[in-house]
Structures are given as structure tokens and as C-alpha cells.
Scaffold this active site. Structure first.
Site, PDB file in Angstrom:
ATOM      1  N   ASN A 210      15.951   8.506 -40.345  1.00 10.93           N
ATOM      2  CA  ASN A 210      15.564   6.876 -39.939  1.00 10.93           C
ATOM      3  C   ASN A 210      14.131   7.064 -39.605  1.00 10.93           C
ATOM      4  O   ASN A 210      13.469   8.141 -39.740  1.00 10.93           O
ATOM      5  CB  ASN A 210      16.558   6.313 -39.122  1.00 10.93           C
ATOM      6  CG  ASN A 210      16.334   7.354 -37.742  1.00 10.93           C
ATOM      7  OD1 ASN A 210      15.230   7.461 -37.020  1.00 10.93           O
ATOM      8  ND2 ASN A 210      17.476   7.831 -37.197  1.00 10.93           N
ATOM      9  N   ASP A 279      24.332   8.559 -36.881  1.00 11.98           N
ATOM     10  CA  ASP A 279      25.455   8.333 -36.412  1.00 11.98           C
ATOM     11  C   ASP A 279      26.287   9.274 -37.433  1.00 11.98           C
ATOM     12  O   ASP A 279      27.534   9.584 -36.930  1.00 11.98           O
ATOM     13  CB  ASP A 279      25.985   7.032 -36.887  1.00 11.98           C
ATOM     14  CG  ASP A 279      25.287   5.995 -35.736  1.00 11.98           C
ATOM     15  OD1 ASP A 279      25.340   6.427 -34.380  1.00 11.98           O
ATOM     16  OD2 ASP A 279      24.984   4.928 -35.976  1.00 11.98           O
ATOM     17  N   LYS A 289      19.575  24.573 -52.873  1.00  9.73           N
ATOM     18  CA  LYS A 289      18.748  23.019 -53.266  1.00  9.73           C
ATOM     19  C   LYS A 289      19.887  22.509 -54.375  1.00  9.73           C
ATOM     20  O   LYS A 289      19.977  23.334 -55.277  1.00  9.73           O
ATOM     21  CB  LYS A 289      17.432  23.490 -53.869  1.00  9.73           C
ATOM     22  CG  LYS A 289      16.822  22.160 -54.111  1.00  9.73           C
ATOM     23  CD  LYS A 289      15.382  22.300 -54.626  1.00  9.73           C
ATOM     24  CE  LYS A 289      15.001  20.928 -55.201  1.00  9.73           C
ATOM     25  NZ  LYS A 289      13.826  21.132 -56.264  1.00  9.73           N
ATOM     26  N   PRO A 305      28.548  13.550 -32.754  1.00  8.72           N
ATOM     27  CA  PRO A 305      29.031  13.188 -31.279  1.00  8.72           C
ATOM     28  C   PRO A 305      28.023  12.157 -31.099  1.00  8.72           C
ATOM     29  O   PRO A 305      26.722  12.103 -31.033  1.00  8.72           O
ATOM     30  CB  PRO A 305      28.657  14.507 -30.568  1.00  8.72           C
ATOM     31  CG  PRO A 305      27.805  15.455 -31.419  1.00  8.72           C
ATOM     32  CD  PRO A 305      27.973  14.744 -32.808  1.00  8.72           C
ATOM     33  N   ASP A 306      28.484  11.277 -29.907  1.00 10.10           N
ATOM     34  CA  ASP A 306      27.724  10.335 -29.343  1.00 10.10           C
ATOM     35  C   ASP A 306      26.854  10.795 -28.132  1.00 10.10           C
ATOM     36  O   ASP A 306      27.853  11.097 -26.952  1.00 10.10           O
ATOM     37  CB  ASP A 306      28.470   8.947 -28.964  1.00 10.10           C
ATOM     38  CG  ASP A 306      27.309   7.736 -28.726  1.00 10.10           C
ATOM     39  OD1 ASP A 306      26.640   7.994 -27.659  1.00 10.10           O
ATOM     40  OD2 ASP A 306      27.660   6.849 -29.137  1.00 10.10           O
ATOM     41  N   ILE A 307      25.978  11.143 -28.307  1.00  9.79           N
ATOM     42  CA  ILE A 307      25.195  11.942 -26.840  1.00  9.79           C
ATOM     43  C   ILE A 307      25.497  11.084 -25.779  1.00  9.79           C
ATOM     44  O   ILE A 307      25.658  11.519 -24.560  1.00  9.79           O
ATOM     45  CB  ILE A 307      23.804  12.366 -27.069  1.00  9.79           C
ATOM     46  CG1 ILE A 307      23.759  13.053 -28.605  1.00  9.79           C
ATOM     47  CG2 ILE A 307      23.067  13.226 -26.055  1.00  9.79           C
ATOM     48  CD1 ILE A 307      22.287  13.385 -29.164  1.00  9.79           C
ATOM     49  N   PHE A 323      19.613   2.748 -25.074  1.00  8.51           N
ATOM     50  CA  PHE A 323      18.961   2.060 -25.941  1.00  8.51           C
ATOM     51  C   PHE A 323      19.653   1.248 -26.831  1.00  8.51           C
ATOM     52  O   PHE A 323      20.598   1.768 -27.531  1.00  8.51           O
ATOM     53  CB  PHE A 323      17.759   2.596 -26.634  1.00  8.51           C
ATOM     54  CG  PHE A 323      16.771   2.466 -25.567  1.00  8.51           C
ATOM     55  CD1 PHE A 323      16.200   3.287 -24.461  1.00  8.51           C
ATOM     56  CD2 PHE A 323      15.302   1.735 -26.058  1.00  8.51           C
ATOM     57  CE1 PHE A 323      15.259   3.094 -23.829  1.00  8.51           C
ATOM     58  CE2 PHE A 323      14.229   1.610 -25.441  1.00  8.51           C
ATOM     59  CZ  PHE A 323      14.168   2.317 -24.237  1.00  8.51           C
ATOM     60  N   LYS A 341      29.940   2.155 -23.221  1.00 11.17           N
ATOM     61  CA  LYS A 341      29.291   3.569 -23.069  1.00 11.17           C
ATOM     62  C   LYS A 341      29.319   3.944 -21.546  1.00 11.17           C
ATOM     63  O   LYS A 341      28.822   4.865 -21.262  1.00 11.17           O
ATOM     64  CB  LYS A 341      28.019   3.656 -23.984  1.00 11.17           C
ATOM     65  CG  LYS A 341      28.053   3.572 -25.303  1.00 11.17           C
ATOM     66  CD  LYS A 341      26.880   3.993 -25.992  1.00 11.17           C
ATOM     67  CE  LYS A 341      26.986   3.713 -27.407  1.00 11.17           C
ATOM     68  NZ  LYS A 341      26.020   4.721 -28.478  1.00 11.17           N
TER      69      LYS A 341
HETATM   70  N1  CTP Z   1      23.186   7.362 -29.125  1.00  7.30           N
HETATM   71  C1  CTP Z   1      23.477   8.717 -28.924  1.00  7.30           C
HETATM   72  N2  CTP Z   1      23.973   9.333 -29.837  1.00  7.30           N
HETATM   73  C2  CTP Z   1      24.467   9.030 -30.942  1.00  7.30           C
HETATM   74  C3  CTP Z   1      24.204   7.598 -31.361  1.00  7.30           C
HETATM   75  C4  CTP Z   1      23.455   6.797 -30.490  1.00  7.30           C
HETATM   76  O1  CTP Z   1      23.027   9.283 -27.811  1.00  7.30           O
HETATM   77  N3  CTP Z   1      25.221   9.833 -31.846  1.00  7.30           N
HETATM   78  C5  CTP Z   1      22.489   6.431 -28.469  1.00  7.30           C
HETATM   79  C6  CTP Z   1      20.977   6.180 -28.683  1.00  7.30           C
HETATM   80  O2  CTP Z   1      20.078   7.067 -28.167  1.00  7.30           O
HETATM   81  C7  CTP Z   1      20.996   4.880 -27.998  1.00  7.30           C
HETATM   82  C8  CTP Z   1      22.322   4.035 -27.916  1.00  7.30           C
HETATM   83  O3  CTP Z   1      23.226   5.307 -28.136  1.00  7.30           O
HETATM   84  O4  CTP Z   1      20.575   5.002 -26.623  1.00  7.30           O
HETATM   85  C9  CTP Z   1      22.700   3.107 -28.886  1.00  7.30           C
HETATM   86  O5  CTP Z   1      22.748   3.688 -29.944  1.00  7.30           O
HETATM   87  P1  CTP Z   1      23.216   2.417 -31.264  1.00  7.30           P
HETATM   88  O6  CTP Z   1      23.375   3.255 -32.570  1.00  7.30           O
HETATM   89  O7  CTP Z   1      22.491   1.474 -31.541  1.00  7.30           O
HETATM   90  O8  CTP Z   1      24.797   2.258 -30.749  1.00  7.30           O
HETATM   91  P2  CTP Z   1      26.174   2.367 -31.401  1.00  7.30           P
HETATM   92  O9  CTP Z   1      26.968   2.470 -30.498  1.00  7.30           O
HETATM   93  O10 CTP Z   1      26.105   3.612 -32.293  1.00  7.30           O
HETATM   94  O11 CTP Z   1      26.523   0.991 -32.198  1.00  7.30           O
HETATM   95  P3  CTP Z   1      26.096   0.529 -33.621  1.00  7.30           P
HETATM   96  O12 CTP Z   1      25.490   1.795 -34.480  1.00  7.30           O
HETATM   97  O13 CTP Z   1      27.221   0.142 -34.133  1.00  7.30           O
HETATM   98  O14 CTP Z   1      24.784  -0.578 -33.410  1.00  7.30           O
END
Ligand code: CTP
Length: 399
Positions: A210, A279, A289, A305-307, A323, A341
Site C-alpha cells: 500500500n 489485511d 517468477k 493476523p491482526d497485530i 490508528f 479491538k
Molecule cells: N492493524 C494491525 N494488523 C492488521 C491490520 C491492522 O495491527 N492486520 C492495525 C493498524 O496498524 C491500525 C489499526 O489496526 O492501528 C486499524 O487498521 P484498519 O485496517 O484501518 O482496521 P480494520 O479493523 O482492519 O478495519 P477496516 O480495514 O475494515 O477499516
């Protein structure tokens, strides 16, 4: 060593013989990493020329309040906003009197009124003028108004007198300037910060990512270190230099970022998740390749994973700050994330064309369960410092 990296400083020079020392001060500030713009009063210009300051600072010197050419390049309000701090050295008795009265007849006094940044004066005058009741009254007024005072020192004066009123040496002023940013509000606290994008490999040469530059996270890491914290920065690929006194761990993928964070999370007091974590990642990463042999190909993705959530749900979770980057309904979406969260705090910003990502400026809406604070549009460095002070206050209240 004095460190002023990424600081934008206005050096005000008013009419005093000590103005010759301002050239040396300017060099010290530049050597410490600051970007300096000089504002020279008419009195100051009697002692040192604008050319000297222009050559040393690498920036045009500002003198006139109502100079249309200068205002077009950088107006006085823009200049006041640009500054992370204003240092008036030397501050003559006359300038101190003008500042104490809130006068706006010249550019330097106007700037001091128009800026939200800290203002400091380094007085320089004859010892009798310094001791005079009128000067002392002005100094008290400025102190009450929050103007910082560097010196004066004591000793031999240019006029032959001996006593207080000498401007401090350049080295001392540069150090006191750096101290403005070293708030100590997170002294001894351990901070873990994620920043930048992640890259999710498709094959050995291609990846999904991104537009995150990492600037906001790096600015926060720098501000935290300046506030006295022990900072570990887990960073995705960026083009940025590691801020001074910050320990940086480089990662590429969300999984690597997750692993690095989890290794350190139980040892930190505060976790700030600024990274734009991908995500999803490709289910399969090709070993070689991928060749363009087919007209269409399908990329199957699986969730990363959502860290942030994993840290916030730890048994002994640190004070956790997330954030939220949103394109609409900022507060509503951010509040929902704060709750879902299980965060202590969330900093939300609008993203889209020309906003936040890749930009040097940003604004943040900072939410906790029962508070809301708007941090207005400013440089990411200034914003990082404001956010760190907000976090420090809430962290102390919570612990
Ligand atoms: N974050 C994380 N790990 C992930 C995705 C997000 O730690 N795999 C953290 C980002 O660093 C940020 C927060 O989660 O602090 C918000 O991320 P965001 O992607 O905007 O939130 P989501 O809950 O994934 O919601 P959406 O994408 O539906 O807006």
C-alpha cells in the site's frame, strides 16, 4: 551531542551587539540537524547583514512584515505555523518590551504572537538596563505568558561593564533549544511502535502493498525517544532514516511484523500501531517468477493476523493505541474499532487523494472510551509530539 533533527526553528535576531554570536548559534542549530529560518529586525540588521544569515541558513532571511514579495513566498502566518519553536537571540531590551506589550509593529513580534510553538528569548543588554525595574517587569510578564528565558549570563560586557546581561554562548542556547523538545513525559517507559506498509509476496519479485510512507510512525517514534522513552520500532519497508536513539527492527510481511511485535509486546508499557498492515496475503507464494503465459490469473488471498488486536488481548496488555484510516464517518468508524479491538486509545485520520498517506502533514482525532481531542493539521513531526504528550497523559492517568 545536541540533536535537533527534523526541527524547524525560527531564529529571531534583534538589535544588540551580541547579534554577532547569532551567526555562530545558527551554525550550531544547523549542525544539530535543524532547518533554520532567520527573522531579522531593523535593529538586528544594523549589526549583522541578512546576507550572512542567508548564506549560513540556506534560506531567505525574513525582515519586513508588509513585504509583498516575501509574503507571497511564505507569509507571516505560514512562517508562524512552520516553526517548531522561535528562539530570539539576542533579545534586546527594546524587543523584550515590545513582546511584553504584545505589539505587532514588526515581523518578529508579530510572529511571536501568531505562533502556537514555544517562544524563547535570550536577553542581551547592558547590566544596568537588565536590572532596570521596567525590564524586570517585562520579563515577569513574558514569564507569565509562557515565554521561555535562556539566560542572561554574567561577566564582561561589550560596553565595559561587568554584570548580568550577557547573551549566553551559542552552545548553551543550542542545548536549551534541544531541551524544549526533551519533555521527559515518558522517561524510562518502554514503547513498541509499528510503522510503514507491509509487503505480501506473490513471487520472488512481486508483492502486494500500500501507499504508506511510514512518516507518521517514524515521527511518533522520534517524539517518544525525545520524551525519554526506550523505543523499539518495528518497521515495514520505508525510505526513512531511523530516528536517533530508536531501536529499529526491519520486517517485510504482516506475519513477520506480527512475530517481531509478539516477541516484544509483553515487555512494553505502551504499544502504538501506526503500520498500514496488509489485511490479506496470497495463499501461495510462487517459488519462481510467474510467467505471463495465461490471459487471466486468479490470486487467492487469506487474512493476515491482526497485530493490534492480538496485542490488546494479551493477558498483561500494554497501554494500546491503534490508528484508523477512514474515508468517511471518521468518529463513528474509529469508535467502533476502539471497542472491537479493545484499545485504550485510537488516533483517526481521513485518507484519500492528497490526504495523510505520502503527505508531510496530517490531522488526528484522538479518542478514548470517554474522551475526544482534535489535533489540527500540522507537520507529522509536530503532530507526533502532540500525540506523544496526549498518550503520556492518558497512560499516567490509567496506571
Ligand atoms: N492493524 C494491525 N494488523 C492488521 C491490520 C491492522 O495491527 N492486520 C492495525 C493498524 O496498524 C491500525 C489499526 O489496526 O492501528 C486499524 O487498521 P484498519 O485496517 O484501518 O482496521 P480494520 O479493523 O482492519 O478495519 P477496516 O480495514 O475494515 O477499516
Amino acid at each position: 551531542m545536541i540533536n535537533l533533527s527534523n526541527k524547524q526553528i525560527i531564529l529571531g535576531v534583534s538589535g544588540s551587539i551580541a547579534a554577532y554570536k547569532s551567526a555562530e548559534l545558527l551554525r550550531r542549530l544547523k549542525e544539530a540537524g535543524a532547518n533554520v529560518r532567520v527573522v531579522l529586525t531593523t535593529g538586528g540588521a544594523e549589526f549583522v547583514t541578512a546576507l550572512t544569515f542567508q548564506a549560513l541558513s540556506g534560506n531567505p532571511v525574513h525582515s519586513e512584515l508588509l513585504d509583498t514579495k516575501a509574503e507571497a513566498a511564505m507569509g507571516h502566518i505560514e512562517l508562524a505555523r512552520w516553526a517548531d519553536c522561535v528562539i530570539v537571540a539576542p533579545a534586546s531590551a527594546n524587543f523584550i518590551a515590545r513582546l511584553a506589550q504584545g505589539e505587532t509593529g514588526d515581523l518578529l513580534s508579530t510572529l511571536c504572537l501568531a505562533t502556537a510553538a514555544p517562544v524563547a528569548i535570550a536577553p542581551a543588554m547592558n547590566q544596568q538596563m537588565w536590572a532596570n525595574a521596567a525590564t524586570q517587569k517585562n520579563i515577569r510578564l513574558l514569564d507569565e505568558n509562557g515565554v521561555l528565558q535562556f539566560g542572561p549570563g554574567e561577566g564582561n560586557q561589550a560596553c565595559g561593564d561587568i554584570g548580568p546581561g550577557r547573551m549566553l554562548e551559542a552552545e548553551q542556547i543550542a542545548q536549551l533549544t534541544a531541551d524544549i523538545f526533551h519533555t521527559g513525559s515518558l522517561a524510562g517507559r518502554t514503547l513498541l511502535i509499528t510503522a510503514g506498509p507491509t509487503q505480501e509476496a506473490i513471487d520472488p519479485v512481486r508483492f502486494l502493498s500500500n501507499r504508506s510512507s511510514g512518516k507518521m510512525g517514524y515521527a511518533i517514534a522520534q517524539a517518544a525517544a525525545e520524551a525519554g522513552a526506550i523505543v523499539t520500532l518495528v518497521s515495514g519497508p520505508t525510505a526513512l532514516n531511523t530516528p536517533p536513539h530508536v531501536d529499529r527492527i526491519n520486517v517485510r510481511s504482516a506475519q513477520q511484523m506480527h512475530d517481531a511485535v509478539m516477541q516484544h509486546a509483553d515487555k512494553c508499557d505502551i504499544f502504538i500501531s501506526t503500520a498500514a498492515v496488509a489485511d490479506y496475503r496470497p495463499v501461495h507464494t510462487a517459488d519462481q517468477k510467474i510467467k505471463k503465459t495465461q490471459n487471466t490469473i486468479t490470486l487467492e488471498l487469506q487474512k493476515n493476523p491482526d497485530i493490534l488486536t492480538d496485542v490488546a488481548h494479551l493477558e498483561n496488555a500494554p497501554f494500546t493505541v491503534g490508528f484508523a484510516a477512514e474515508t468517511e464517518n471518521l468518529e463513528q468508524h474509529a469508535r467502533e474499532k476502539l471497542q472491537r479491538k479493545k484499545l485504550n486509545m485510537i488516533a483517526a485520520n481521513l485518507v484519500g487523494e492528497g490526504l495523510a498517506f505520502e503527505n508531510d502533514e496530517n490531522a488526528l482525532l484522538v479518542l478514548t472510551a470517554n474522551t475526544k481531542q482534535q489535533l489540527t493539521l500540522t507537520s507529522k513531526f509536530a503532530l507526533g509530539r502532540e500525540l506523544i504528550e496526549v498518550i503520556a497523559r492518558h497512560y499516567q492517568a490509567a496506571s
